[in-house]
Motif scaffolding. Structure first.
Motif, PDB file in Angstrom:
ATOM      1  N   THR A   1      -3.398  21.895  -7.230  1.00 28.16           N
ATOM      2  CA  THR A   1      -2.700  21.740  -5.955  1.00 28.16           C
ATOM      3  C   THR A   1      -1.263  22.275  -6.000  1.00 28.16           C
ATOM      4  O   THR A   1      -0.585  22.277  -4.970  1.00 28.16           O
ATOM      5  CB  THR A   1      -2.682  20.269  -5.533  1.00 28.16           C
TER       6      THR A   1
ATOM      7  N   TYR B   1      -7.770  15.550  -6.606  1.00 29.74           N
ATOM      8  CA  TYR B   1      -8.979  15.461  -5.775  1.00 29.74           C
ATOM      9  C   TYR B   1     -10.233  15.800  -6.569  1.00 29.74           C
ATOM     10  O   TYR B   1     -11.089  16.600  -6.144  1.00 29.74           O
ATOM     11  CB  TYR B   1      -8.874  16.371  -4.540  1.00 29.74           C
TER      12      TYR B   1
ATOM     13  N   SER C   1     -15.189  20.595   0.816  1.00 26.77           N
ATOM     14  CA  SER C   1     -15.171  20.335   2.252  1.00 26.77           C
ATOM     15  C   SER C   1     -13.796  19.802   2.622  1.00 26.77           C
ATOM     16  O   SER C   1     -13.119  19.192   1.809  1.00 26.77           O
ATOM     17  CB  SER C   1     -16.258  19.326   2.641  1.00 26.77           C
ATOM     18  N   GLY C   2     -13.383  20.084   3.838  1.00 28.97           N
ATOM     19  CA  GLY C   2     -12.084  19.624   4.288  1.00 28.97           C
ATOM     20  C   GLY C   2     -10.938  20.556   3.958  1.00 28.97           C
ATOM     21  O   GLY C   2      -9.801  20.335   4.380  1.00 28.97           O
ATOM     22  N   PHE C   3     -11.199  21.591   3.177  1.00 26.20           N
ATOM     23  CA  PHE C   3     -10.184  22.599   2.896  1.00 26.20           C
ATOM     24  C   PHE C   3     -10.884  23.869   2.401  1.00 26.20           C
ATOM     25  O   PHE C   3     -12.052  23.848   2.020  1.00 26.20           O
ATOM     26  CB  PHE C   3      -9.158  22.116   1.866  1.00 26.20           C
ATOM     27  N   THR C   4     -10.151  24.961   2.387  1.00 25.98           N
ATOM     28  CA  THR C   4     -10.695  26.245   1.942  1.00 25.98           C
ATOM     29  C   THR C   4     -10.293  26.484   0.502  1.00 25.98           C
ATOM     30  O   THR C   4      -9.109  26.460   0.162  1.00 25.98           O
ATOM     31  CB  THR C   4     -10.167  27.388   2.830  1.00 25.98           C
TER      32      THR C   4
ATOM     33  N   TYR D   1      -6.905  28.360  -3.914  1.00 25.62           N
ATOM     34  CA  TYR D   1      -6.614  27.501  -5.061  1.00 25.62           C
ATOM     35  C   TYR D   1      -7.303  27.958  -6.351  1.00 25.62           C
ATOM     36  O   TYR D   1      -8.442  28.420  -6.325  1.00 25.62           O
ATOM     37  CB  TYR D   1      -7.064  26.074  -4.768  1.00 25.62           C
TER      38      TYR D   1
ATOM     39  N   LEU E   1     -10.286  15.949   2.485  1.00 22.37           N
ATOM     40  CA  LEU E   1     -10.482  16.867   1.381  1.00 22.37           C
ATOM     41  C   LEU E   1     -11.456  16.257   0.371  1.00 22.37           C
ATOM     42  O   LEU E   1     -11.275  15.139  -0.074  1.00 22.37           O
ATOM     43  CB  LEU E   1      -9.142  17.150   0.721  1.00 22.37           C
TER      44      LEU E   1
ATOM     45  N   ASN F   1     -17.527  28.687  -0.032  1.00 24.03           N
ATOM     46  CA  ASN F   1     -16.531  27.674  -0.382  1.00 24.03           C
ATOM     47  C   ASN F   1     -16.948  26.899  -1.623  1.00 24.03           C
ATOM     48  O   ASN F   1     -16.815  25.664  -1.703  1.00 24.03           O
ATOM     49  CB  ASN F   1     -16.300  26.705   0.781  1.00 24.03           C
TER      50      ASN F   1
END
Length: 125
Positions: free
Chosen positions: A100, A114, A25-28, A32, A2, A77
């Motif tokens: 999160t 993050y 990157s690494g998640f959508t 969120y 992430l 994204n």
């Protein structure tokens, strides 16, 4: 992995504009809430703006209301922060991060994880 990457900062004269980007990157991103904060030298981190998951609602700090606009393009994204009528008090490193804990914006900055590496915004003549 992430990761969030902020970009778009730079040096601008008072009254000028910049558009910051927050690419994930690494998640959508779309579920969120995404917050932007800034930190000036010698000052605490300050919440600037937030957009809820799906983009249904937005929040702004009083200091930027009417000048900054947050938006998101889930197809890319990416979340954006359009900054207009910049003044020297806007000088700071700007960071973005997802909430999160929930898809809604939270006033508690500890809910956001993050953080990216930040992008420097300098407003000076």
């Amino acid at each position: 992995q992430l990761q969030l990457v902020e970009s778009g900062g730079g040096l601008v004269q008072p009254g000028g504009s910049l558009r910051l980007s927050c690419a994930a990157s690494g998640f959508t991103l779309d579920y969120y809430a995404i917050g932007w904060v800034r930190q000036a030298p010698g000052k605490e981190r300050e919440g600037v703006s937030c957009i809820s998951g799906r983009g249904g609602s937005t929040n702004y700090a009083n200091s930027v209301k009417g000048r900054f606009t947050i938006s998101r393009d889930n197809t890319k994204n990416t979340v954006y922060l359009q900054m207009n009528s910049l003044n020297p008090e806007d000088t700071a490193v700007y960071y973005c991060a997802p909430n999160t804990r929930d898809s809604y914006c939270s006033p508690d900055l500890s809910d956001y994880k993050y953080w990216g590496q930040g992008t420097q915004v300098t407003v000076s003549s």
